[in-house]
Write an enzyme that holds these catalytic residues in place. Structure first.
Site, PDB file in Angstrom:
ATOM      1  N   CYS A  94     -50.769  13.103 -34.520  1.00  0.00           N
ATOM      2  CA  CYS A  94     -49.920  14.208 -33.922  1.00  0.00           C
ATOM      3  C   CYS A  94     -49.856  15.218 -35.009  1.00  0.00           C
ATOM      4  O   CYS A  94     -49.458  14.950 -36.122  1.00  0.00           O
ATOM      5  CB  CYS A  94     -48.815  14.031 -32.955  1.00  0.00           C
ATOM      6  SG  CYS A  94     -47.293  13.843 -34.100  1.00  0.00           S
ATOM      7  N   GLU A  95     -50.083  16.498 -34.460  1.00  0.00           N
ATOM      8  CA  GLU A  95     -49.967  17.642 -35.531  1.00  0.00           C
ATOM      9  C   GLU A  95     -48.290  17.804 -35.854  1.00  0.00           C
ATOM     10  O   GLU A  95     -48.179  18.858 -36.556  1.00  0.00           O
ATOM     11  CB  GLU A  95     -50.755  18.964 -35.232  1.00  0.00           C
ATOM     12  CG  GLU A  95     -50.054  19.602 -33.643  1.00  0.00           C
ATOM     13  CD  GLU A  95     -51.045  20.897 -33.510  1.00  0.00           C
ATOM     14  OE1 GLU A  95     -52.182  20.803 -33.684  1.00  0.00           O
ATOM     15  OE2 GLU A  95     -50.480  21.857 -32.719  1.00  0.00           O
ATOM     16  N   HIS A  96     -47.333  17.272 -34.980  1.00  0.00           N
ATOM     17  CA  HIS A  96     -46.145  17.865 -35.207  1.00  0.00           C
ATOM     18  C   HIS A  96     -45.354  16.914 -36.089  1.00  0.00           C
ATOM     19  O   HIS A  96     -44.597  17.210 -36.765  1.00  0.00           O
ATOM     20  CB  HIS A  96     -45.280  17.661 -33.779  1.00  0.00           C
ATOM     21  CG  HIS A  96     -45.925  18.625 -32.814  1.00  0.00           C
ATOM     22  ND1 HIS A  96     -46.182  18.219 -31.552  1.00  0.00           N
ATOM     23  CD2 HIS A  96     -46.349  19.854 -32.852  1.00  0.00           C
ATOM     24  CE1 HIS A  96     -46.766  19.294 -30.875  1.00  0.00           C
ATOM     25  NE2 HIS A  96     -46.871  20.429 -31.586  1.00  0.00           N
ATOM     26  N   HIS A  97     -45.776  15.485 -36.195  1.00  0.00           N
ATOM     27  CA  HIS A  97     -45.010  14.726 -37.095  1.00  0.00           C
ATOM     28  C   HIS A  97     -46.101  13.782 -37.758  1.00  0.00           C
ATOM     29  O   HIS A  97     -45.744  12.926 -38.805  1.00  0.00           O
ATOM     30  CB  HIS A  97     -44.402  13.586 -36.220  1.00  0.00           C
ATOM     31  CG  HIS A  97     -43.510  14.126 -35.024  1.00  0.00           C
ATOM     32  ND1 HIS A  97     -43.732  14.413 -33.886  1.00  0.00           N
ATOM     33  CD2 HIS A  97     -42.175  14.617 -35.333  1.00  0.00           C
ATOM     34  CE1 HIS A  97     -42.460  15.155 -33.249  1.00  0.00           C
ATOM     35  NE2 HIS A  97     -41.657  15.151 -34.208  1.00  0.00           N
ATOM     36  N   GLN A 135     -52.546  16.083 -27.860  1.00  0.00           N
ATOM     37  CA  GLN A 135     -53.574  15.418 -26.900  1.00  0.00           C
ATOM     38  C   GLN A 135     -54.150  16.432 -26.028  1.00  0.00           C
ATOM     39  O   GLN A 135     -55.278  16.317 -25.755  1.00  0.00           O
ATOM     40  CB  GLN A 135     -52.595  14.482 -26.167  1.00  0.00           C
ATOM     41  CG  GLN A 135     -53.670  13.526 -25.486  1.00  0.00           C
ATOM     42  CD  GLN A 135     -52.865  12.403 -24.463  1.00  0.00           C
ATOM     43  OE1 GLN A 135     -51.964  11.714 -25.073  1.00  0.00           O
ATOM     44  NE2 GLN A 135     -53.030  12.091 -23.400  1.00  0.00           N
ATOM     45  N   HIS A 163     -47.993   7.803 -28.213  1.00  0.00           N
ATOM     46  CA  HIS A 163     -47.613   8.591 -29.381  1.00  0.00           C
ATOM     47  C   HIS A 163     -46.632   7.974 -30.182  1.00  0.00           C
ATOM     48  O   HIS A 163     -45.476   7.728 -29.720  1.00  0.00           O
ATOM     49  CB  HIS A 163     -47.330  10.076 -28.928  1.00  0.00           C
ATOM     50  CG  HIS A 163     -48.310  10.702 -28.320  1.00  0.00           C
ATOM     51  ND1 HIS A 163     -48.676  12.199 -28.969  1.00  0.00           N
ATOM     52  CD2 HIS A 163     -49.026  10.625 -27.245  1.00  0.00           C
ATOM     53  CE1 HIS A 163     -49.604  12.363 -28.124  1.00  0.00           C
ATOM     54  NE2 HIS A 163     -49.788  11.710 -27.005  1.00  0.00           N
ATOM     55  N   CYS A 165     -44.653   8.975 -32.348  1.00  0.00           N
ATOM     56  CA  CYS A 165     -43.638   9.753 -32.778  1.00  0.00           C
ATOM     57  C   CYS A 165     -42.780   9.770 -31.481  1.00  0.00           C
ATOM     58  O   CYS A 165     -41.522  10.061 -31.609  1.00  0.00           O
ATOM     59  CB  CYS A 165     -44.082  11.375 -33.056  1.00  0.00           C
ATOM     60  SG  CYS A 165     -44.864  12.287 -31.514  1.00  0.00           S
TER      61      CYS A 165
HETATM   62 ZN   LIG Z   1     -45.405  13.970 -32.678  1.00  0.00          ZN
END
Ligand SMILES: [Zn+2]
Length: 205
Positions: A94-97, A135, A163, A165
């Site tokens: 994931c690009e956030h975490h 996603q 995910h 995260c």
């Molecule tokens: Zn994430």
């Protein structure tokens, strides 16, 4: 749709990629940030291994879907029904975490006289999986890449994924699955085609 694929940088678009040494130093900083000592015996080679793993895990930036899908396709006379490749396993981050996303993709298209080699569909999933993703974006990118290169009557993509995260941190929801879909062409406009895709994906497992 087109814009989603084109605007996503492949590494050749990104200037000033850091050296391996810089990347390894960055890992050492993160190890110290986590509270450990990068100089202790067990961690000495870790930055090198992490950087090597990153090269593989994010190898999708070095590849373009068009290169895998090609520009020439097999012509088929008379077959115009759904081609579905389901349960394609993939992993992404994931690009956030930057934590793993693990799941399956189901990809279908309605041929317009031309078909793809089946292994190419799985390779397209890998190319977009091996990047930092959401996603939703990944689902749209797979559909768009097949739509733009093959020009079929329609494309349907469903991704089911867990995910890390959400499982390992934050809300700590282990085992929950996120489901996303993208439909183009006849799969978008014809509810019966969409329903057929769903029942083929959900059907005979
Ligand atoms: Zn994430």
């Amino acid at each position: 749709m087109d814009a989603i694929v084109k605007n996503f940088p492949s590494h050749t678009d990104v200037d000033g990629r850091p050296s391996q040494k810089e990347a390894e130093d960055a890992v050492r900083v993160l190890l110290r940030w986590a509270g450990d000592d990068p100089q202790r015996e067990g961690l000495i080679d870790t930055p090198t291994r992490v950087v090597k793993a990153y090269k593989e895990l994010f190898s999708g930036y070095d590849l373009a879907a068009e290169d895998v899908l090609g520009r020439t396709f097999e012509e088929v006379a008379g077959f115009d029904d759904i081609v579905l490749v389901k349960d394609i396993p993939f992993h992404s981050h994931c690009e956030h975490h930057m934590l793993p996303v693990v799941g399956h993709a189901h990809v279908a298209y309605l041929p317009e006289g031309r078909v793809l080699g089946l292994s190419k569909i799985a390779r397209v999933v890998d190319i977009f999986g091996r990047r930092l993703q959401t996603q939703e974006t990944m689902t749209a990118q797979i559909a768009s890449a097949i739509n733009e290169t093959l020009r079929p009557r329609g494309v349907a993509v469903m991704i089911e994924a867990e995910h890390m995260c959400m499982a390992m941190r934050g809300v700590l929801k282990q085992g929950s699955t996120t489901l996303t879909t993208t439909f183009t062409g006849a799969f978008k406009t014809d509810a019966a085609e969409q329903a057929r895709f769903m029942s083929m994906v959900r059907g005979f497992r």
